[in-house]
Design a protein around this motif. Structure first.
Motif, PDB file in Angstrom:
ATOM      1  N   ASP A   1     100.918  70.660  -1.034  1.00 29.96           N
ATOM      2  CA  ASP A   1     102.059  70.254  -1.691  1.00 29.96           C
ATOM      3  C   ASP A   1     102.725  69.130  -0.801  1.00 29.96           C
ATOM      4  O   ASP A   1     103.876  68.664  -0.929  1.00 29.96           O
ATOM      5  N   ASN A   2     101.963  68.364  -0.207  1.00 28.63           N
ATOM      6  CA  ASN A   2     102.533  67.177   0.554  1.00 28.63           C
ATOM      7  C   ASN A   2     102.361  65.944  -0.753  1.00 28.63           C
ATOM      8  O   ASN A   2     101.613  66.018  -1.622  1.00 28.63           O
ATOM      9  N   LEU A   3     103.237  65.009  -0.303  1.00 29.35           N
ATOM     10  CA  LEU A   3     103.238  63.852  -1.261  1.00 29.35           C
ATOM     11  C   LEU A   3     102.516  62.719  -0.824  1.00 29.35           C
ATOM     12  O   LEU A   3     102.513  62.361   0.366  1.00 29.35           O
TER      13      LEU A   3
ATOM     14  N   GLN B   1     108.748  71.908   0.681  1.00 30.75           N
ATOM     15  CA  GLN B   1     110.010  72.597   0.125  1.00 30.75           C
ATOM     16  C   GLN B   1     110.192  72.057  -1.364  1.00 30.75           C
ATOM     17  O   GLN B   1     111.452  72.773  -1.800  1.00 30.75           O
ATOM     18  N   LEU B   2     109.592  71.150  -1.931  1.00 32.26           N
ATOM     19  CA  LEU B   2     109.796  70.663  -3.267  1.00 32.26           C
ATOM     20  C   LEU B   2     108.497  70.924  -3.996  1.00 32.26           C
ATOM     21  O   LEU B   2     107.779  69.800  -4.463  1.00 32.26           O
ATOM     22  N   PRO B   3     108.252  72.025  -4.371  1.00 36.51           N
ATOM     23  CA  PRO B   3     106.794  72.257  -4.995  1.00 36.51           C
ATOM     24  C   PRO B   3     106.920  72.096  -6.583  1.00 36.51           C
ATOM     25  O   PRO B   3     105.832  71.798  -7.154  1.00 36.51           O
ATOM     26  N   ILE B   4     108.133  71.919  -7.168  1.00 37.32           N
ATOM     27  CA  ILE B   4     107.933  71.870  -8.492  1.00 37.32           C
ATOM     28  C   ILE B   4     108.170  70.147  -8.852  1.00 37.32           C
ATOM     29  O   ILE B   4     109.120  69.529  -8.619  1.00 37.32           O
ATOM     30  N   ARG B   5     107.289  69.763  -9.594  1.00 41.25           N
ATOM     31  CA  ARG B   5     106.866  68.272  -9.611  1.00 41.25           C
ATOM     32  C   ARG B   5     106.793  67.793 -11.205  1.00 41.25           C
ATOM     33  O   ARG B   5     105.752  68.507 -11.793  1.00 41.25           O
TER      34      ARG B   5
ATOM     35  N   ALA C   1     111.589  69.160  -7.470  1.00 43.29           N
ATOM     36  CA  ALA C   1     112.610  70.093  -7.249  1.00 43.29           C
ATOM     37  C   ALA C   1     112.067  71.294  -6.387  1.00 43.29           C
ATOM     38  O   ALA C   1     110.831  71.670  -6.410  1.00 43.29           O
ATOM     39  N   SER C   2     113.203  71.946  -5.728  1.00 45.15           N
ATOM     40  CA  SER C   2     112.838  73.273  -5.213  1.00 45.15           C
ATOM     41  C   SER C   2     112.993  74.503  -6.150  1.00 45.15           C
ATOM     42  O   SER C   2     113.301  74.495  -7.054  1.00 45.15           O
TER      43      SER C   2
END
Length: 211
Positions: free
Chosen positions: A126-128, A146-150, A162-163
């Protein structure tokens, strides 16, 4: 135009519901994801690891690409590139007209957005990832676990993350205050011109522009 799990793609007239054409994947391999589109070309991914580019009006095949594994993400089109993510094989950038491979990035697992120079993608942690748009090399890695919803955004250059507890974040490049509209540029909002509190300064600026 719509696809079925039985490996068929149908094109139906919106006015009279008549069948324009029917396309069948090889071996009737299931179609699980929505099709992508660029002008009069649609991109169809099937469970037999193939991506088909079809003429939208006649249903004829323009080209096909073998991805090596089933493609379970919708093909995303930005400009003259279509981004394909087969299961466990990273992400491919292909030319929309010919299907030739621009590059392959094995670390990428999701297409997120793109600018003229950068493609944004996720990896398995889940890195960007920031990828060079021309060659696909990883130029930076941002820790956004911490923001896995993309959102997979092929419409503009904006990133939406989104978290799980409801925080939504939009990310842009510092220099790009206005979004780049890849899809439907004619629908973008019209920005109103706002004059300053100093009309004389506005007149001087206008004169400078004319000179």
């Amino acid at each position: 135009m719509f696809a079925s799990f039985s490996g068929l793609l149908f094109s139906v007239s919106a006015k009279d519901r008549g069948l324009n054409f029917q396309f069948e994947t090889e071996g009737r391999a299931p179609i699980r994801v929505p099709v992508g589109r660029k002008d009069n070309t649609v991109f169809v991914a099937s469970d037999d690891s193939r991506l088909f580019a079809l003429d939208m009006t006649r249903g004829t095949r323009k080209w096909s690409f073998t991805a090596g594994e089933p493609v379970r993400h919708q093909p995303r089109v930005v400009g003259d590139s279509v981004f394909v993510v087969p299961e466990g094989r990273g992400m491919y950038s292909l030319r929309t007209i010919t299907g030739f491979q621009n590059w392959h990035q094995p670390q990428a697992t999701e297409f997120l957005a793109a600018t003229p120079d950068i493609v944004y993608a996720s990896d398995r942690l889940d890195n960007l990832l920031l990828l060079d748009r021309k060659g696909g090399a990883v130029t930076a890695v941002l820790r956004y676990g911490q923001l896995p919803i993309r959102v997979h955004n092929e419409r503009t250059d904006r990133l939406y993350l989104a978290s799980k507890d409801g925080m939504v974040v939009c990310i842009r490049e510092i220099a790009r205050q206005q979004p780049i509209w890849h899809m439907y540029p004619e629908r973008q909002p019209v920005r109103a011109g706002v004059s300053s509190d100093n009309p004389e300064a506005d007149d001087d600026a206008a004169m400078d522009d004319q000179q």
